[in-house]
Design a protein around this motif. Sequence first.
Motif, PDB file in Angstrom:
ATOM      1  N   UNK A 116      16.012 -60.162  -3.751  1.00 46.08           N
ATOM      2  CA  UNK A 116      17.044 -59.119  -3.816  1.00 46.08           C
ATOM      3  C   UNK A 116      16.555 -57.804  -3.214  1.00 46.08           C
ATOM      4  N   UNK A 117      15.286 -57.474  -3.455  1.00 44.60           N
ATOM      5  CA  UNK A 117      14.727 -56.252  -2.861  1.00 44.60           C
ATOM      6  C   UNK A 117      14.636 -56.372  -1.338  1.00 44.60           C
ATOM      7  N   UNK A 118      14.306 -57.583  -0.865  1.00 46.59           N
ATOM      8  CA  UNK A 118      14.243 -57.824   0.574  1.00 46.59           C
ATOM      9  C   UNK A 118      15.630 -57.686   1.192  1.00 46.59           C
ATOM     10  N   UNK A 119      16.640 -58.191   0.494  1.00 44.60           N
ATOM     11  CA  UNK A 119      18.028 -58.036   0.969  1.00 44.60           C
ATOM     12  C   UNK A 119      18.421 -56.567   1.031  1.00 44.60           C
ATOM     13  N   UNK A 120      18.035 -55.802   0.015  1.00 39.88           N
ATOM     14  CA  UNK A 120      18.336 -54.368   0.009  1.00 39.88           C
ATOM     15  C   UNK A 120      17.670 -53.660   1.189  1.00 39.88           C
ATOM     16  N   UNK A 121      16.484 -54.136   1.532  1.00 43.13           N
ATOM     17  CA  UNK A 121      15.724 -53.536   2.630  1.00 43.13           C
ATOM     18  C   UNK A 121      16.417 -53.750   3.978  1.00 43.13           C
ATOM     19  N   UNK A 122      17.010 -54.925   4.171  1.00 47.13           N
ATOM     20  CA  UNK A 122      17.641 -55.223   5.464  1.00 47.13           C
ATOM     21  C   UNK A 122      19.115 -54.812   5.494  1.00 47.13           C
ATOM     22  N   UNK A 123      19.637 -54.361   4.355  1.00 50.21           N
ATOM     23  CA  UNK A 123      21.077 -54.065   4.256  1.00 50.21           C
ATOM     24  C   UNK A 123      21.574 -53.044   5.290  1.00 50.21           C
ATOM     25  N   UNK A 124      20.873 -51.910   5.520  1.00 52.06           N
ATOM     26  CA  UNK A 124      21.381 -50.966   6.534  1.00 52.06           C
ATOM     27  C   UNK A 124      21.506 -51.608   7.915  1.00 52.06           C
ATOM     28  N   UNK A 125      20.490 -52.382   8.319  1.00 53.90           N
ATOM     29  CA  UNK A 125      20.561 -53.044   9.627  1.00 53.90           C
ATOM     30  C   UNK A 125      21.658 -54.106   9.643  1.00 53.90           C
ATOM     31  N   UNK A 126      21.818 -54.822   8.525  1.00 54.96           N
ATOM     32  CA  UNK A 126      22.871 -55.838   8.428  1.00 54.96           C
ATOM     33  C   UNK A 126      24.244 -55.191   8.624  1.00 54.96           C
ATOM     34  N   UNK A 127      24.456 -54.039   7.983  1.00 52.40           N
ATOM     35  CA  UNK A 127      25.727 -53.328   8.104  1.00 52.40           C
ATOM     36  C   UNK A 127      25.975 -52.887   9.544  1.00 52.40           C
ATOM     37  N   UNK A 128      24.933 -52.355  10.185  1.00 51.62           N
ATOM     38  CA  UNK A 128      25.064 -51.912  11.580  1.00 51.62           C
ATOM     39  C   UNK A 128      25.362 -53.085  12.503  1.00 51.62           C
ATOM     40  N   UNK A 129      24.706 -54.217  12.278  1.00 54.83           N
ATOM     41  CA  UNK A 129      24.972 -55.408  13.097  1.00 54.83           C
ATOM     42  C   UNK A 129      26.444 -55.802  13.026  1.00 54.83           C
ATOM     43  N   UNK A 130      26.979 -55.822  11.807  1.00 59.06           N
ATOM     44  CA  UNK A 130      28.383 -56.198  11.616  1.00 59.06           C
ATOM     45  C   UNK A 130      29.299 -55.197  12.310  1.00 59.06           C
ATOM     46  N   UNK A 131      29.060 -53.905  12.074  1.00 57.42           N
ATOM     47  CA  UNK A 131      29.903 -52.872  12.673  1.00 57.42           C
ATOM     48  C   UNK A 131      29.866 -52.943  14.199  1.00 57.42           C
ATOM     49  N   UNK A 132      28.668 -53.138  14.765  1.00 56.57           N
ATOM     50  CA  UNK A 132      28.533 -53.234  16.221  1.00 56.57           C
ATOM     51  C   UNK A 132      29.333 -54.393  16.767  1.00 56.57           C
ATOM     52  N   UNK A 133      29.174 -55.554  16.127  1.00 57.34           N
ATOM     53  CA  UNK A 133      29.882 -56.751  16.566  1.00 57.34           C
ATOM     54  C   UNK A 133      31.393 -56.551  16.508  1.00 57.34           C
ATOM     55  N   UNK A 134      31.877 -55.959  15.416  1.00 57.86           N
ATOM     56  CA  UNK A 134      33.325 -55.780  15.245  1.00 57.86           C
ATOM     57  C   UNK A 134      33.911 -54.819  16.281  1.00 57.86           C
ATOM     58  N   UNK A 135      33.245 -53.679  16.518  1.00 59.82           N
ATOM     59  CA  UNK A 135      33.812 -52.719  17.472  1.00 59.82           C
ATOM     60  C   UNK A 135      33.755 -53.276  18.900  1.00 59.82           C
ATOM     61  N   UNK A 136      32.679 -53.991  19.239  1.00 61.89           N
ATOM     62  CA  UNK A 136      32.567 -54.539  20.592  1.00 61.89           C
ATOM     63  C   UNK A 136      33.585 -55.658  20.826  1.00 61.89           C
TER      64      UNK A 136
END
Length: 418
Positions: free
Chosen positions: A317-337
């Motif tokens: 769970x801590x590892x997931x929290x660590x990657x969460x900002x990048x995960x969010x950016x990946x999703x946002x990038x994919x959606x806008x593109x």
Amino acid sequence: YIFLRRITIDMSVQVENLEHNMAKLTIEVAAEELEKALDSAYQKQKKQISVPGFRKGKVPRAMIEKMYGAGVFYEDAANILMQQTYAGAVDESGVDIVSRPTVEVTQIEKGQPFIYTAEVAVRPEVTLGKYMGVTVTKIDTSVSDEEVDAELENQRNKNARTVTVTDRPVAEGDTAVIDFEGFVDGVAFEGGKGENHPLEIGSHTFIDTFKVKINEIKAKELPELDDEFAQDAAGVDTLAEYKEEIKKNLTEKKETEAKKTKEDEAIQKIIDKSKMDLPEAMIETQCETMVEEFAQRIAQSGLTMEQYLQFSGMTIDQLKDQVRPEATTRIQSSLVLEQIAKEENIEVTDADIDAEVEKMAKAYGMEADKLKEYMGDAEKESMKKDLAITKAVDLIMDNVKERAKAKKKADAEESTEE
């Protein structure tokens, strides 16, 4: 639950739209299909069940259900039916699902339809902000003499001879041949032990939780920086030519990095000006995917995820929290593109796909036709989507404006303009 197979089966699907781009699928499967699944579960388990008076594997299903209860095969039957029906239910629903499902069985009883629900995230709608003429920071890609000299020294170290040292203590830059054993809270952990491992002192590639015994010290003996070194290291005639080659390579590297940095900046500015409601389940699925990718990377160095978590003191769970900002950016990038590709009517042609297959085949050392044979419709659709995104990025970057490092006033003006 793992949903793999797709079988034509008697079922119906209802879709309920929830808040924040979530949906609930209610899948109802005919009672006859449940009976088949119960029998499959019985056939799978009967060899493991012993009952006095019956040979192993020959106990009648009715006898087992009488002894252990009518629900003895329900869990296996439920898994069988969900594996058989989920993919078809998704197709039938018409919902664009972007997360793993959260599944709940709501009815399982002999003679009755089998009913389960799957709560999923739905691809969010995107309202784009300004995406043409985005301003990005200009990046200097020139290479200094000092940078060339530093890379030359790096290559000199790579071409150094190794000699054994016996007349002094270990020093920075030496390679120590060590035995090691890893401990967490004073307890040795499995897989954390090794012998005669080469470790460069000062490389920071080892973890403090390990106890170490030094068996041998090896030092580098550097070659002279002259034409002979240039010939050996790079196959050119003179040291001056080698320096020019290094400068060219460093410039290309800087230009590649600058291109990526400017792309990231442009896309982030588009994200900041766009609107989308990301469902939590979509972010959670992306976090899980990134943790799985990380596990695959560390496995290549012989480390399991369990070992990594043990000596790092982290939880999944801590590892997931660590990657969460990048995960969010990946999703946002994919959606806008994807949305830009849609609004700009960007098309991916058969020739585009053929060119990409050719490139992949070359990288894998295969023939393009052979690689194409291995690719299913899902792989081709994924490639088509990736190529459309690449074209969207190219469109954005062909229209960016560059400026020197931003001043506060310029930033404020740009913010007002966009």
